[in-house]
Design a protein around this motif. Structure first.
Motif, mmCIF file in Angstrom:
data_model
loop_
_atom_site.group_PDB
_atom_site.id
_atom_site.type_symbol
_atom_site.label_atom_id
_atom_site.label_comp_id
_atom_site.label_asym_id
_atom_site.label_seq_id
_atom_site.Cartn_x
_atom_site.Cartn_y
_atom_site.Cartn_z
ATOM 1 N N UNK A 11 0.849 -1.190 0.000
ATOM 2 C CA UNK A 11 0.000 0.000 0.000
ATOM 3 C C UNK A 11 0.886 1.243 0.000
ATOM 4 N N UNK A 12 0.326 2.365 -0.421
ATOM 5 C CA UNK A 12 1.080 3.619 -0.401
ATOM 6 C C UNK A 12 0.647 4.456 0.798
ATOM 7 N N UNK A 13 1.628 4.876 1.592
ATOM 8 C CA UNK A 13 1.414 5.748 2.738
ATOM 9 C C UNK A 13 1.929 7.139 2.407
ATOM 10 N N UNK A 28 11.372 4.092 7.215
ATOM 11 C CA UNK A 28 10.749 3.048 8.028
ATOM 12 C C UNK A 28 9.632 2.348 7.260
ATOM 13 N N UNK A 29 8.829 3.117 6.532
ATOM 14 C CA UNK A 29 7.728 2.534 5.760
ATOM 15 C C UNK A 29 8.262 1.660 4.632
ATOM 16 N N UNK A 30 9.274 2.125 3.944
ATOM 17 C CA UNK A 30 9.822 1.360 2.820
ATOM 18 C C UNK A 30 10.478 0.065 3.298
ATOM 19 N N UNK A 31 11.060 0.093 4.494
ATOM 20 C CA UNK A 31 11.676 -1.122 5.019
ATOM 21 C C UNK A 31 10.634 -2.223 5.224
ATOM 22 N N UNK A 282 16.089 6.248 19.119
ATOM 23 C CA UNK A 282 15.405 4.953 19.081
ATOM 24 C C UNK A 282 15.711 4.175 17.797
ATOM 25 N N UNK A 283 16.159 4.849 16.750
ATOM 26 C CA UNK A 283 16.530 4.141 15.518
ATOM 27 C C UNK A 283 17.668 3.166 15.799
ATOM 28 N N UNK A 284 18.597 3.557 16.651
ATOM 29 C CA UNK A 284 19.786 2.755 16.919
ATOM 30 C C UNK A 284 19.783 2.107 18.293
ATOM 31 N N UNK A 289 11.722 1.861 16.460
ATOM 32 C CA UNK A 289 11.949 3.303 16.543
ATOM 33 C C UNK A 289 10.625 4.049 16.568
ATOM 34 N N UNK A 290 10.696 5.348 16.859
ATOM 35 C CA UNK A 290 9.474 6.151 16.824
ATOM 36 C C UNK A 290 8.872 6.188 15.424
ATOM 37 N N UNK A 291 9.678 6.014 14.392
ATOM 38 C CA UNK A 291 9.165 6.018 13.021
ATOM 39 C C UNK A 291 8.517 4.685 12.671
ATOM 40 N N UNK A 292 9.054 3.594 13.214
ATOM 41 C CA UNK A 292 8.357 2.310 13.089
ATOM 42 C C UNK A 292 6.968 2.396 13.713
ATOM 43 N N UNK A 293 6.890 3.033 14.877
ATOM 44 C CA UNK A 293 5.595 3.181 15.552
ATOM 45 C C UNK A 293 4.653 4.060 14.740
#
Length: 387
Positions: A11-13, A28-31, A282-284, A289-293
């Protein structure tokens, strides 16, 4: 529109805003296998340069909003000054998180403080000043204080310290008499922040509480780990943040910043309806991470409590580093990357300027002392003031 139960990878975010926070959301989304779209007027925006689709229009452009809504299954924002009206228009066609109502509150300091009060989270004594009469009626006990514009101030902008009534009047007039909030200047011990993620189903998780150091109104250092701040204060900050998010019916990632006073009292400062500079570690330093959330709250994925696996120190990298000694230069990244546990994140901004956030450096270690020691070595290598 209501939240989708689940948006599968592929899906596209979408994200409103193309800065570094948008860039890290896109990564984070692309991963996870999602396609991404960014709406930002800047052709060189950090997020736009790495996204599948870059809609290069203004935030209120009807054609741009329609293109973004048509392409995306759900849309978020990466900075709080995206016009709330744009989010309302998008929400008529697509799920948007955070919603326009929550963002609108965060855009106005007076509304924000009223929300904190409704949630039972104490903030600094203050007064709203939107007219000459309100200016004249300010109680003496609020001075000395900090005068802040109600809207659009960030990173120390739109603020002035005032010690007397004469200085208050002068500062308000210098701000063109726009609505402002005067906050009493309190005896500060340190600052901290909490990043929380709340799903459309009400599920809520948070990162560990972060201890922050600001310089000239801009975040300079964040430390996270055992012993960095008292456990009782951390628990109180988490409780207050959860109450604020719950009171908003919030969906997405929210950061709330707090002041800890010299007597140990905790007062809320402000909130950001997005990931936050203080959460970059939080990425490392954590398994989520906050972006994963942020991706998970937008796509309806399970919210699992992040686990910190390393003590961490995050150093903000401002454009000043490129001008140390007067002439423009490339900072000595090779010295920094020789340090154990160092992760360098540069945001892809084409031009360095003093005060501009160009990147961040995270130092992780098995202990808080180890992370701090390595971070101080990095400061010495880069010419950053020690902490």
């Amino acid at each position: 529109m209501t939240a989708p139960a689940f948006l599968p990878p592929g899906s596209m975010l979408g994200v409103m805003g193309g800065g570094q926070l948008g860039r890290m959301f896109v990564h984070a989304a692309q991963r996870l296998g999602y396609s991404t779209a960014v709406l930002d007027p800047d052709a060189d925006s950090p997020a736009g340069r790495v996204s599948h689709l870059h809609v290069r229009t203004g935030y209120l452009d009807e054609g741009g909003l329609a293109e973004l809504a048509e392409a995306c299954a759900a849309i978020t924002t990466e900075f709080e000054n995206v016009p709330a009206a744009a989010l309302t228009r998008l929400a008529a066609r697509r799920f948007v998180a955070p919603g326009a109502a929550a963002v609108a509150i965060a855009q106005d300091r007076a509304q924000e403080k009223a929300h904190f009060a409704r949630c039972g989270v104490p903030c600094a004594p203050h007064a709203v000043i939107a007219s000459r009469d309100q200016l004249d009626a300010v109680p003496d006990e609020l001075l000395p204080g900090i005068l802040k514009t109600a809207r659009l101030g960030y990173d120390g902008k739109g603020q002035a310290r005032v010690a007397t009534r004469a200085e208050l009047v002068q500062a308000w007039e210098a701000m063109q008499g726009v609505p402002c909030v005067l906050e009493k200047l309190l005896p500060l011990a340190f600052e901290c922040s909490v990043v929380v993620a709340r799903g459309a189903d009400g599920a809520m998780v948070h990162l560990p509480v972060q201890r922050n150091l600001h310089r000239a109104g801009i975040l300079a250092v964040t430390e996270v780990g055992e012993g960095v701040l008292p456990a009782a204060i951390a628990a109180q900050a988490i409780e207050g943040t959860r109450a604020i998010a719950q009171g908003l019916g919030y969906v997405g990632v929210l950061c709330v910043e707090f002041f800890v006073l010299q007597d140990g009292t905790l007062v809320v400062n402000e909130m950001a309806p997005r990931p936050h500079n203080s959460g970059h570690w939080s990425i490392d330093g954590a398994d989520l991470s906050q972006f994963d959330l942020q991706v998970r709250t937008l796509a309806g994925l399970p919210l699992v409590a992040p686990r910190q696996h390393s003590h961490a120190v995050m150093l903000n990298l401002l454009g000043d580093l490129w001008f140390a000694g007067g002439a423009e230069r490339t900072p000595p990244w090779e010295r920094v990357l020789a340090l154990p546990g160092a992760s360098l994140h540069l945001y892809g901004k084409p031009q360095a300027r003093p005060g501009r956030k160009m990147g961040h450096l995270t130092l992780v270690a098995e202990s808080a002392r180890g992370a701090r020691t390595t971070a101080l070595e990095a400061c010495a290598a880069l010419g950053i003031q020690a902490f």
